[in-house]
Motif scaffolding. Structure first.
Motif, short mmCIF file in Angstrom:
data_model
loop_
_atom_site.label_atom_id
_atom_site.label_comp_id
_atom_site.label_asym_id
_atom_site.label_seq_id
_atom_site.Cartn_x
_atom_site.Cartn_y
_atom_site.Cartn_z
N GLU A 139 28.23 35.58 45.49
CA GLU A 139 29.34 35.34 44.57
C GLU A 139 29.39 33.88 44.16
OE1 GLU A 139 33.58 37.31 44.30
OE2 GLU A 139 33.68 35.60 45.65
N ARG A 140 29.75 33.68 42.90
CA ARG A 140 29.85 32.33 42.34
C ARG A 140 30.87 31.50 43.12
NH1 ARG A 140 33.61 35.39 40.17
NH2 ARG A 140 35.43 34.55 39.08
N VAL A 141 30.72 30.21 43.07
CA VAL A 141 31.69 29.28 43.64
C VAL A 141 32.42 28.61 42.49
CG1 VAL A 141 32.02 27.22 45.04
CG2 VAL A 141 30.29 28.91 45.70
N LEU A 142 33.72 28.71 42.47
CA LEU A 142 34.50 28.08 41.41
C LEU A 142 34.50 26.57 41.60
CD1 LEU A 142 37.56 30.47 40.99
CD2 LEU A 142 35.45 30.38 39.68
N PRO A 143 34.79 25.82 40.54
CA PRO A 143 34.80 24.35 40.67
C PRO A 143 35.86 23.88 41.64
CG PRO A 143 35.73 25.06 38.56
CD PRO A 143 35.10 26.27 39.17
N ASP A 144 35.61 22.73 42.23
CA ASP A 144 36.56 22.12 43.16
C ASP A 144 37.83 21.73 42.40
OD1 ASP A 144 37.91 20.80 45.12
OD2 ASP A 144 36.50 19.14 45.30
N LEU A 145 38.96 22.31 42.82
CA LEU A 145 40.23 22.05 42.14
C LEU A 145 41.17 21.21 43.01
CD1 LEU A 145 40.83 25.65 40.72
CD2 LEU A 145 39.80 23.69 39.56
N MET A 157 42.39 30.07 37.58
CA MET A 157 42.40 31.33 38.30
C MET A 157 42.76 32.50 37.40
SD MET A 157 41.15 30.65 41.09
CE MET A 157 41.19 32.40 41.51
N VAL A 158 43.60 32.28 36.40
CA VAL A 158 43.89 33.35 35.45
C VAL A 158 42.63 33.74 34.70
CG1 VAL A 158 45.06 33.87 33.27
CG2 VAL A 158 46.35 32.90 35.15
N ALA A 159 41.85 32.76 34.30
CA ALA A 159 40.63 33.02 33.54
C ALA A 159 39.50 33.55 34.41
CB ALA A 159 40.18 31.75 32.82
N ALA A 160 39.61 33.39 35.73
CA ALA A 160 38.51 33.78 36.62
C ALA A 160 38.37 35.29 36.76
CB ALA A 160 38.72 33.16 38.00
N HIS A 161 39.43 36.06 36.42
CA HIS A 161 39.39 37.53 36.51
C HIS A 161 39.02 38.00 37.93
CE1 HIS A 161 39.99 38.26 32.23
NE2 HIS A 161 39.10 37.32 31.97
N TYR A 186 45.59 48.13 39.17
CA TYR A 186 44.29 47.56 39.50
C TYR A 186 44.13 46.22 38.79
CZ TYR A 186 39.44 47.49 40.95
OH TYR A 186 38.26 47.15 41.56
N GLY A 187 43.81 45.17 39.54
CA GLY A 187 43.72 43.82 39.01
C GLY A 187 44.87 42.95 39.46
N SER A 188 45.78 43.52 40.25
CA SER A 188 46.91 42.74 40.76
C SER A 188 46.46 41.57 41.61
CB SER A 188 47.84 43.66 41.57
OG SER A 188 48.87 42.94 42.19
N ASP A 189 45.31 41.72 42.28
CA ASP A 189 44.81 40.63 43.10
C ASP A 189 44.49 39.39 42.27
OD1 ASP A 189 42.74 42.28 42.00
OD2 ASP A 189 41.28 41.25 43.27
N CYS A 190 44.08 39.59 41.00
CA CYS A 190 43.80 38.45 40.13
C CYS A 190 45.07 37.63 39.89
CB CYS A 190 43.24 38.92 38.79
SG CYS A 190 41.76 39.94 38.92
N ALA A 191 46.17 38.33 39.64
CA ALA A 191 47.44 37.64 39.42
C ALA A 191 47.92 36.97 40.70
CB ALA A 191 48.49 38.63 38.91
N LEU A 192 47.72 37.62 41.83
CA LEU A 192 48.16 37.04 43.10
C LEU A 192 47.40 35.75 43.41
CD1 LEU A 192 49.80 37.08 45.70
CD2 LEU A 192 48.15 38.73 46.64
N LEU A 193 46.11 35.70 43.13
CA LEU A 193 45.35 34.48 43.34
C LEU A 193 45.84 33.36 42.42
CD1 LEU A 193 41.73 35.88 43.75
CD2 LEU A 193 43.07 34.68 45.49
#
Length: 319
Positions: A139-145, A157-161, A186-193
């Protein structure tokens, strides 16, 4: 080892008909080199051998609590129940078909202990197949935030899907309790992140390994109507409204945390995301489905056909 106080870590394992893989998942938890944890298994009224398997592990290890729901609550409610029943300072959701590397908890606990600003410590996520053999998936690693504002973290995180490494990482309980938790779509985890990103930073624990299993019955491989039934057995199977429900959830989140980030900033980022042409098309199809599910299916099929033709032309183009 006897624990006179509450465990430092709680692991919640929500499961439904997981007899094929749940034993391996539990063993990987019990074999951690970090001992101070509890495992809360919430069985969503399984109809296979899941109950027998989990109860046998609970009989042999006092750190395990097995709870069986009288009926299938749906995945969202069952995930939330696992957290509600937990008692630890840190919390992790566990998928019944995944496997933890032996040092997972040690490395993630250390990462959260080192900086109170971190609300999730996430591992490296590697793929395995249904037989437990490694795949090529990483899995990809997102940029350091770490040095960014809550509003920018929310936007990323919204755009990360979605992001499984973080979703199944180790979470700070006192941050998670401030959230909306999972909603029944389905996809609620995206919003929670995205919501957790408003509350703090995410940090990678690179020596922590999560092995994510790919197999034919994995939720991501189900059609949208079956995914909705998995999340919410009482939902409509004709039109899952996955994207529109996520948008409403995200609006509720930014309003809930408006004292952290002014509404104008988060709503701007949310609007910029929603105006992506593909998302606009998906929202349009969901709206059409209210009037005519058949027309929605035809339009969706035509759109997928057009995309395939575009990709075919681009593949034949000289590079």
């Amino acid at each position: 080892m006897e624990h006179s106080t509450l465990p430092q870590v709680s692991l919640g394992l929500p499961v439904y008909n997981g007899q094929n893989f749940v034993a391996e998942a539990i063993r990987s938890i019990l074999e951690q080199d970090f001992d101070d944890f509890e495992l809360v298994i919430t069985d969503n009224a399984s109809t296979d051998r899941t109950a027998d398997i989990c109860q046998e592990f609970a009989r042999l290890d006092r750190r395990i609590r097995y709870v069986r729901n009288e009926r299938n609550l749906g995945a969202a409610a069952n995930f939330n129940l696992a957290f509600t029943l937990s008692r630890g300072k840190y919390f992790k959701w566990c998928a019944h078909d995944d496997v933890l590397g032996a040092g997972f908890l040690t490395h993630c606990v250390r990462a959260l202990d080192d900086d109170f600003r971190h609300v999730i410590a996430y591992p490296r996520l590697l793929g395995i197949d249904e037989n437990g053999q490694p795949t090529q998936y990483v899995e990809r690693v997102l940029p350091d935030l770490g040095g960014t504002s809550p509003a920018l973290r929310f936007r990323v995180m919204v755009a990360a899907h979605g992001w499984d490494a973080a979703m199944f990482g180790l979470w700070r309980q006192d941050a998670l309790v401030q959230t909306t938790l999972h909603e029944p779509y389905y996809g609620s985890d995206c919003a929670l992140l995205a919501e957790m990103a408003l509350l703090g930073t995410f940090v990678q624990a690179p020596d922590a390994i999560l092995y994510s299993r790919d197999h034919p019955t994995r939720s991501v491989r189900l059609p949208s109507s079956e995914r909705l039934a998995w999340q919410n057995p009482d939902g409509s199977a004709a039109n899952a409204f996955e994207l529109s429900r996520r948008v409403r959830h995200l609006v509720a989140i930014v309003y809930r945390h408006r004292r952290i980030v002014p509404l104008g900033r988060t709503l701007f980022h949310l609007l910029a995301w929603v105006l992506d042409p593909l998302l606009v098309a998906r929202l349009f199809l969901e709206a059409v489905g209210v009037v005519s599910p058949q027309l929605r299916s035809k339009l969706r099929g035509a759109g997928l056909g057009a995309l395939k033709r575009i990709h075919a032309v681009s593949d034949r183009s000289p590079g």
